[in-house]
Design a protein around this motif. Structure first.
Motif, PDB file in Angstrom:
ATOM      1  N   LEU A  89      37.063  36.879  38.433  1.00 25.03           N
ATOM      2  CA  LEU A  89      36.016  37.845  38.770  1.00 25.03           C
ATOM      3  C   LEU A  89      36.244  39.242  38.185  1.00 25.03           C
ATOM      4  O   LEU A  89      35.331  39.846  37.624  1.00 25.03           O
ATOM      5  CB  LEU A  89      35.917  37.920  40.309  1.00 25.03           C
ATOM      6  N   CYS A  90      37.470  39.745  38.296  1.00 24.58           N
ATOM      7  CA  CYS A  90      37.713  41.144  37.932  1.00 24.58           C
ATOM      8  C   CYS A  90      38.279  41.254  36.522  1.00 24.58           C
ATOM      9  O   CYS A  90      39.026  40.387  36.082  1.00 24.58           O
ATOM     10  CB  CYS A  90      38.703  41.771  38.900  1.00 24.58           C
ATOM     11  N   SER A  91      37.946  42.354  35.835  1.00 26.04           N
ATOM     12  CA  SER A  91      38.601  42.567  34.547  1.00 26.04           C
ATOM     13  C   SER A  91      39.918  43.322  34.736  1.00 26.04           C
ATOM     14  O   SER A  91      40.831  43.203  33.945  1.00 26.04           O
ATOM     15  CB  SER A  91      37.665  43.281  33.575  1.00 26.04           C
ATOM     16  N   ASN A  92      40.008  44.098  35.805  1.00 27.37           N
ATOM     17  CA  ASN A  92      41.229  44.827  36.113  1.00 27.37           C
ATOM     18  C   ASN A  92      42.280  43.868  36.697  1.00 27.37           C
ATOM     19  O   ASN A  92      42.060  43.234  37.721  1.00 27.37           O
ATOM     20  CB  ASN A  92      40.884  45.922  37.125  1.00 27.37           C
ATOM     21  N   GLU A  93      43.432  43.794  36.031  1.00 27.00           N
ATOM     22  CA  GLU A  93      44.405  42.775  36.425  1.00 27.00           C
ATOM     23  C   GLU A  93      45.017  42.988  37.792  1.00 27.00           C
ATOM     24  O   GLU A  93      45.289  42.039  38.524  1.00 27.00           O
ATOM     25  CB  GLU A  93      45.517  42.671  35.374  1.00 27.00           C
ATOM     26  N   SER A  94      45.217  44.253  38.146  1.00 26.88           N
ATOM     27  CA  SER A  94      45.845  44.443  39.455  1.00 26.88           C
ATOM     28  C   SER A  94      44.846  44.087  40.569  1.00 26.88           C
ATOM     29  O   SER A  94      45.235  43.603  41.626  1.00 26.88           O
ATOM     30  CB  SER A  94      46.413  45.860  39.606  1.00 26.88           C
ATOM     31  N   TYR A  95      43.553  44.305  40.304  1.00 24.95           N
ATOM     32  CA  TYR A  95      42.551  43.841  41.281  1.00 24.95           C
ATOM     33  C   TYR A  95      42.570  42.315  41.394  1.00 24.95           C
ATOM     34  O   TYR A  95      42.449  41.758  42.475  1.00 24.95           O
ATOM     35  CB  TYR A  95      41.142  44.305  40.882  1.00 24.95           C
ATOM     36  N   THR A  96      42.713  41.656  40.253  1.00 18.68           N
ATOM     37  CA  THR A  96      42.763  40.189  40.282  1.00 18.68           C
ATOM     38  C   THR A  96      43.926  39.720  41.147  1.00 18.68           C
ATOM     39  O   THR A  96      43.782  38.812  41.967  1.00 18.68           O
ATOM     40  CB  THR A  96      42.922  39.625  38.850  1.00 18.68           C
ATOM     41  N   ARG A  97      45.091  40.386  40.962  1.00 18.70           N
ATOM     42  CA  ARG A  97      46.252  39.997  41.775  1.00 18.70           C
ATOM     43  C   ARG A  97      46.002  40.244  43.259  1.00 18.70           C
ATOM     44  O   ARG A  97      46.246  39.371  44.089  1.00 18.70           O
ATOM     45  CB  ARG A  97      47.503  40.759  41.309  1.00 18.70           C
ATOM     46  N   GLU A  98      45.483  41.441  43.592  1.00 17.96           N
ATOM     47  CA  GLU A  98      45.227  41.757  45.003  1.00 17.96           C
ATOM     48  C   GLU A  98      44.251  40.756  45.617  1.00 17.96           C
ATOM     49  O   GLU A  98      44.484  40.225  46.701  1.00 17.96           O
ATOM     50  CB  GLU A  98      44.612  43.167  45.141  1.00 17.96           C
ATOM     51  N   LEU A  99      43.145  40.532  44.898  1.00 14.91           N
ATOM     52  CA  LEU A  99      42.117  39.626  45.425  1.00 14.91           C
ATOM     53  C   LEU A  99      42.695  38.228  45.621  1.00 14.91           C
ATOM     54  O   LEU A  99      42.496  37.605  46.664  1.00 14.91           O
ATOM     55  CB  LEU A  99      40.904  39.596  44.488  1.00 14.91           C
ATOM     56  N   SER A 100      43.437  37.755  44.633  1.00 20.58           N
ATOM     57  CA  SER A 100      43.980  36.406  44.745  1.00 20.58           C
ATOM     58  C   SER A 100      44.921  36.291  45.929  1.00 20.58           C
ATOM     59  O   SER A 100      44.948  35.262  46.613  1.00 20.58           O
ATOM     60  CB  SER A 100      44.709  36.003  43.464  1.00 20.58           C
ATOM     61  N   SER A 101      45.679  37.362  46.188  1.00 24.01           N
ATOM     62  CA  SER A 101      46.604  37.220  47.312  1.00 24.01           C
ATOM     63  C   SER A 101      45.842  37.275  48.646  1.00 24.01           C
ATOM     64  O   SER A 101      46.233  36.606  49.611  1.00 24.01           O
ATOM     65  CB  SER A 101      47.752  38.238  47.240  1.00 24.01           C
ATOM     66  N   LEU A 143      33.160  39.907  46.890  1.00 24.28           N
ATOM     67  CA  LEU A 143      32.115  40.864  46.519  1.00 24.28           C
ATOM     68  C   LEU A 143      32.679  42.286  46.517  1.00 24.28           C
ATOM     69  O   LEU A 143      32.342  43.115  45.669  1.00 24.28           O
ATOM     70  CB  LEU A 143      30.930  40.741  47.480  1.00 24.28           C
ATOM     71  N   CYS A 144      33.584  42.544  47.448  1.00 27.33           N
ATOM     72  CA  CYS A 144      34.210  43.860  47.524  1.00 27.33           C
ATOM     73  C   CYS A 144      34.967  44.187  46.230  1.00 27.33           C
ATOM     74  O   CYS A 144      34.812  45.264  45.653  1.00 27.33           O
ATOM     75  CB  CYS A 144      35.149  43.892  48.724  1.00 27.33           C
ATOM     76  N   TYR A 145      35.754  43.232  45.753  1.00 28.12           N
ATOM     77  CA  TYR A 145      36.522  43.493  44.527  1.00 28.12           C
ATOM     78  C   TYR A 145      35.626  43.530  43.290  1.00 28.12           C
ATOM     79  O   TYR A 145      35.940  44.247  42.331  1.00 28.12           O
ATOM     80  CB  TYR A 145      37.674  42.495  44.384  1.00 28.12           C
ATOM     81  N   ALA A 146      34.528  42.797  43.318  1.00 31.66           N
ATOM     82  CA  ALA A 146      33.592  42.894  42.191  1.00 31.66           C
ATOM     83  C   ALA A 146      33.035  44.317  42.111  1.00 31.66           C
ATOM     84  O   ALA A 146      32.813  44.847  41.019  1.00 31.66           O
ATOM     85  CB  ALA A 146      32.458  41.883  42.355  1.00 31.66           C
ATOM     86  N   LEU A 147      32.824  44.944  43.246  1.00 35.29           N
ATOM     87  CA  LEU A 147      32.344  46.331  43.259  1.00 35.29           C
ATOM     88  C   LEU A 147      33.417  47.293  42.774  1.00 35.29           C
ATOM     89  O   LEU A 147      33.177  48.157  41.932  1.00 35.29           O
ATOM     90  CB  LEU A 147      31.890  46.717  44.673  1.00 35.29           C
TER      91      LEU A 147
END
Ligand code: ASP
Ligand code: MG
Length: 476
Positions: A89-101, A143-147
Motif C-alpha cells: 500500500l505505502c511507498s514510504n518503507e517505514s510506513y510499510t513496516r509499521e503498518l505490517s506490524s 486506510l490510515c496509512y494510505a493517508l
C-alpha cells in the motif's frame, strides 16, 4: 465520511479513497481557508473489506460445527488478503513496516481468539462479536496509512477508542448516547483541531465492561451517524458503490433514476423496503439535529448522489418517489371461525412466531376477523408454519394457506399523505398488467403503500408503477 467495504477492497481502491476523496476534500477547503474560510475537518469511518464480515460469520458457524479445515482456509484467506495489501500500500518503507506490524499483531490476536473458540467448540454472542470485529479493525489502519503515505495527518481508532459505548446486546448493540457523546467529543475534537484525520472502525463499539460489541449488519453507517451527531458535524457522506437512492432497482427498471433529495422519513421507508444501502437505525442519531446525509458513489464522484434531509425541496409535486420490491418472501394466511371476536388472537399468533424468532414483515386482517395474513422471509417459512401447526392448529386456527413465492411491492413517497386517488392509480396500473393482488397494507403514516403479488409478477409490477408515476422523468 464513511466508506463501504467495496470502496476499499484493493490497494488501488484504498489509494483512490485516500487521494481522490479524503485528501481532496481536506485540500479543497484549505484553499478556501486562505481567504478566511475554515479548514475542512473530516472524520473517516470505514467498513471491513467487502466479504470479510461474511467470512468471519462463516468462521463462527464452522467453529460450532467443528469444521476445522473450513475455518483454517477462511482465516488463511483473510490473513493473506490483508497482509498483501499492507505490504503493497505505502511507498514510504517505514510506513510499510509499521503498518505490517500492526496488521500482524491483529492477526495474532485473531488466531489466539480462534484457538480459544476452537478448543471450546463454542461461539457465544460475545466471542462472536469479538471475532467479527477483526474485519473493521484490520481495515482502519490500512486506510490510515494510505493517508499518511500521501502526507495527510491521520490516526486510526477502534470504535472503543473513539468512544463508542454500547449496551451489551451483542450482535445488535445500541449506543449509550450520553456517555458516547462525552467520550467521542473528548477523543475526536482535539484530533480535528490539530488537523488530524481520525480513521475510525465502523460497525463496532464496546460495552461498559470493555467487551467489543457490534451494531448489527451494515452497522458502519450507524457508526458514522453516531459520531456525526456527537461532534455536531455539518454533514455526513456515506461513500458507497452506487450512485444513490434510486426510484427503483436499476436491475429491474432500466430507466430508474437517482433521487437528488429525499426526507429522513422517506429514506427510512426505502431502507425498510429494499433500498439496502442503510442500516435501519442509522438515521436515528441525526434526526433531531437535522444533519444532512449524502449517499455518493466512490467510483463516480462526479455524481452528486442523494441527499437525505429533514425538509427536501426537490420534487415538490411528486406524490411517489420510489417503487421497491422485496423478493424471497412467503405469505401465510391463517383462518378459523374461533378467531372472530376473540381478543388476544393476533397476540397468540404473533407470540408463537416471535418465540421462534421469526420476523413478520407485513400483516393484514380484514374486519370479518376470520383470517390474518402475514408475510415472512422465505427462509423462515418452514419454521413458521411448523410452529403455527404445533401450537395453534386445530385449536385457535382451522387452516393455514401458504403462497411460497411472493413479493412485496411498495410505493414510497411523503406526497402520498392526504393525496386522494393514489391507491386507485396503483391498483389500476397493476390490474392493467393482469396481475392479481393477494394482500394489501398501508400504515396510517401514508408514507408507503404496500401489497403482495406472486413473485413471478414482481418485475412487471415494479415497471408498471414506475411508468404510472413517471419516475423515469423525475429529474427532468
Ligand atoms: N462490515 C459490517 C457488515 O458487513 C458492517 C458494514 O459493512 O457496514 O455488516
Ligand atoms: Mg457494508
Amino acid at each position: 465520511m464513511k466508506f463501504g467495504g467495496n470502496a476499499v477492497a484493493s490497494v488501488e481502491r484504498i489509494r483512490h479513497v485516500a487521494r481522490d476523496i479524503v485528501a481532496k476534500h481536506t485540500a479543497l477547503e484549505s484553499i478556501a481557508s486562505t481567504d478566511g474560510g475554515s479548514l475542512n475537518q473530516i472524520v473517516v469511518v470505514v467498513s471491513a473489506i467487502k466479504g470479510v464480515t461474511d467470512d468471519l460469520i462463516q468462521v463462527c458457524d464452522s467453529i460450532m460445527m467443528g469444521e476445522r479445515s473450513k475455518v483454517d482456509s477462511i482465516i488463511h484467506n483473510i490473513e493473506e488478503k490483508h497482509k498483501s495489501i499492507a505490504s503493497n500500500l505505502c511507498s514510504n518503507e517505514s510506513y510499510t513496516r509499521e503498518l505490517s506490524s500492526i496488521i500482524d499483531a491483529l492477526i495474532k490476536e485473531m488466531s489466539d481468539l480462534l484457538k480459544g473458540m476452537m478448543l471450546l467448540n463454542e461461539v457465544t454472542p460475545r466471542s462472536r462479536d469479538y471475532m467479527l470485529s477483526f474485519g473493521e479493525r484490520l481495515m482502519a489502519p490500512m486506510l490510515c496509512y494510505a493517508l499518511k503515505d500521501i502526507g495527510v495527518k491521520a490516526e486510526h481508532l477502534a470504535g472503543k477508542d473513539a468512544g463508542i459505548v454500547t449496551d451489551s446486546n451483542y450482535g445488535d448493540a445500541r449506543p449509550l448516547m450520553d456517555t458516547t457523546r462525552l467520550r467521542i467529543r473528548h477523543r475526536i475534537m482535539p484530533m480535528l483541531e490539530q488537523g488530524i484525520v481520525p480513521v475510525v472502525t465502523g460497525f463496532i463499539g464496546s460495552d461498559q465492561h470493555g467487551n467489543i460489541t457490534t451494531l448489527g449488519r451494515g452497522g458502519s453507517d450507524y457508526t458514522a451517524t453516531i459520531i456525526a451527531s456527537c461532534i455536531d458535524a455539518d454533514e455526513i457522506t456515506l461513500w458507497t458503490d452506487v450512485d444513490g437512492l434510486m426510484t427503483a432497482d436499476p436491475k429491474m427498471v432500466k430507466d430508474a433514476q437517482v433521487l437528488r433529495e429525499v426526507s429522513y422519513a422517506e429514506a427510512m421507508e426505502m431502507a425498510l423496503f429494499g433500498a439496502k444501502y442503510l442500516h435501519p437505525r442509522a438515521l436515528e442519531p441525526v434526526l433531531d439535529k437535522g444533519i444532512p446525509i449524502r449517499i455518493r458513489n466512490v467510483f463516480n464522484p462526479e455524481c452528486q448522489g442523494t441527499t437525505i434531509l429533514k425538509n427536501p425541496t426537490a420534487y415538490p409535486s411528486k406524490i411517489v418517489k420510489a417503487v421497491t420490491a422485496i423478493r424471497n418472501v412467503s405469505l401465510i394466511d391463517v383462518r378459523g371461525s374461533s378467531m372472530v371476536g376473540s381478543p388476544g388472537t393476533a397476540g397468540r399468533i404473533f407470540n408463537v412466531l416471535g418465540e421462534n424468532r421469526i420476523n413478520i414483515i407485513m400483516i393484514s386482517q380484514g374486519p370479518s376477523e376470520s383470517s390474518i395474513s402475514m408475510v415472512v422471509r422465505k427462509s423462515d417459512l418452514d419454521k413458521a408454519v411448523n410452529a403455527l401447526e404445533l401450537n395453534l392448529l386445530g385449536r385457535l386456527i382451522k387452516g393455514i394457506n401458504v403462497t411460497d413465492d411472493a413479493a412485496i411491492i411498495a410505493v414510497v413517497g411523503a406526497g402520498m399523505r392526504g393525496t386522494k386517488g393514489v391507491a386507485a392509480r396503483v391498483f389500476s396500473a397493476i390490474a392493467k398488467q393482469g396481475i392479481n393482488v393477494i394482500m394489501i397494507a398501508q400504515g396510517s403514516s401514508e408514507l408507503n403503500l404496500a401489497f403482495v403479488v406472486e413473485d413471478r409478477y414482481a418485475e412487471d409490477a415494479v415497471k408498471a408503477l414506475h411508468d404510472e408515476f413517471e419516475l423515469d422523468k423525475i429529474n427532468r
